[in-house]
Design a protein around this motif. Structure first.
Motif: not given
Length: 445
Positions: A186-197, A273-285
């Motif tokens: 499993g992998a999650i990519n976090l994309f963080v933005y500063g502003r929304d047009e 939400k991040l915890r829910a998306m990684t709940d099935a990982w063998n190595s807990p987040l």
């Protein structure tokens, strides 16, 4: 494996105070810099991590000054005349043309692992960096350098920078965190933005650099599945306090996320939400969240605690690579000793004062490249740090770099000659003969 591609500090490193919203850059503008020390400090970090078993690569500096910038601004004559005219009437432009900010490789591009992309290849989008003049001129160099280093199209997919327009403002991997399961797939990519047009953020003391549209565009370009990506808004509080990039208030690697309370907008919901998306990982987040009471935001930004590097060794030991400012500031040191001690096995403090004074810490200096063994073999070998190359670069820096540089030095024609000579020698050390157009850049005499 993870290849840390560190930016090599260029010989024009100076304190121009060019980055509005970057408190360290603004605070040291006009002071005397030490390019030689800056480059040796960055190289020492690379070497020590290599000695610990972490692969290290070198992102070469952009050729400076960028004379084309000055010519486009209306200055004419030979190159020496152009720099002289700029020094007299537009010193801020001359400083931008000489900027060594390509040293902060975290801003060079956004990188997506092949396993996270439906394309099945490692994905690169060089950042357009249009939020600041001195950084916007890096995109062409970074694009060419990355294409030269990762040239095999069977493994690497290169995209052009996003359109050089405010709606697409992109600051690269400084606003991207890849988390993954060390014992799974499993992998999650976090994309963080500063502003929304569509919803402009108001009342910020400093401008938000990363746009939501840029992050969304990279997700689409890199073909990242919905279950492997999250789009998150950076906290306006952090931006107003001087966290111009998300990596000033958050750092993550593998199954560990280390963040300040004011890293994200709606942080409680984001973490749920991040915890829910990684709940099935063998190595807990594992999430370590530091409250503002424990470490006030302004002190976190001053020490760059969250701009440390997190590394996981082959023996599954956690290493924190931190700037020495974290040891000198009692509040940050306390966080390391009390909140991180149960997880982090080893803390390495580095003297990166020259980089720190210009606004970049350990994480700013490197671009993390996730590779498998086959992809690693396809990387241009000349940029991989070895004992021999380390000593070559040490000698090269000592020979070609000045030990002090001021804004007044930038108009010195000799400085340009020194830089051209240095870059010519560097291309031979790294076996990248076509990286710079040195013939066109040579002074007219």
């Amino acid at each position: 494996m993870l290849l840390n591609l560190d930016g090599l500090v260029g010989p024009s490193h100076h304190f121009g105070g060019l980055a509005f919203g970057n408190l360290a850059s603004m605070g040291h503008g006009g002071q005397r810099s030490n390019p030689r020390q800056a480059a040796l400090q960055g190289l020492d970090k690379m070497w020590q991590l290599l000695c610990l078993g972490f692969p290290q690569g070198i992102l070469p500096p952009a050729l400076r000054p960028d004379i084309s910038l000055l010519r486009e601004a209306g200055f004419s004559g030979d190159d020496n005349a152009v720099t002289y005219q700029a020094s007299r009437t537009a010193p801020h432009l001359l400083s931008a043309a000489f900027s060594a900010s390509s040293m902060w490789a975290a801003n060079a591009a956004t990188v997506t692992a092949a396993s996270d992309s439906l394309d099945g290849r490692l994905q690169f989008t060089p950042a357009n960096l249009i939020s600041t003049l001195h950084r916007s001129i890096e995109a062409r160099h970074n694009s060419k350098a990355l294409r030269s280093i990762f040239s095999d199209s069977a493994y690497f997919q290169h995209h052009c920078p996003l359109p050089a327009q405010n709606s697409f403002a992109d600051e690269g991997a400084a606003n991207h965190i890849r988390l993954y399961d060390p014992q799974g797939v499993g992998a999650i990519n976090l994309f963080v933005y500063g502003r929304d047009e569509a919803q402009q953020l108001q009342g910020n003391r400093f401008p938000a650099r990363q746009s939501r549209l840029a992050s969304e565009s990279i997700i689409r370009r890199h073909k990242i599945p919905a279950d492997q990506q999250m789009l998150i808004q950076q906290s306006p509080v952090a931006i107003s306090a001087g966290a111009f990039h998300n990596d000033v208030v958050a750092v993550g690697h593998a199954n560990l996320l280390f963040i300040h309370e004011h890293a994200f907008a709606n942080q409680i919901e984001v973490l749920q939400k991040l915890r829910a998306m990684t709940d099935a990982w063998n190595s807990p987040l594992q999430i370590i969240e530091i409250s503002n009471n424990e470490l006030p935001l302004e002190l976190a930004i001053k020490s760059y605690l969250f701009n440390s590097q997190l590394l996981l060794s082959a023996e599954q030991e956690w290493i924190l690579v931190a700037p020495q400012e974290c040891r000198l500031q009692k509040e940050s040191e306390k966080i390391i000793e009390t909140r991180l001690c149960e997880i982090i096995n080893r803390v390495l403090y580095f003297d990166l004062k020259e980089s720190m004074h210009n606004g970049g810490g350990p994480a700013c200096l490197r671009l993390a490249i996730p590779l498998d063994a086959t992809e690693y073999q396809a990387v241009h070998p000349g940029i991989l740090l070895t004992a021999e190359r380390y000593h070559q670069l040490q000698s090269w820096i000592v020979r070609h770099y000045r030990d002090q540089l001021t804004l007044e030095c930038l108009s010195d024609p000799q400085l340009r000659r020194e830089i051209l000579t240095a870059m010519d020698a560097l291309t031979r050390i790294l076996s990248l003969p076509n990286l710079y157009s040195l013939d066109q850049a040579r002074p007219i005499t």
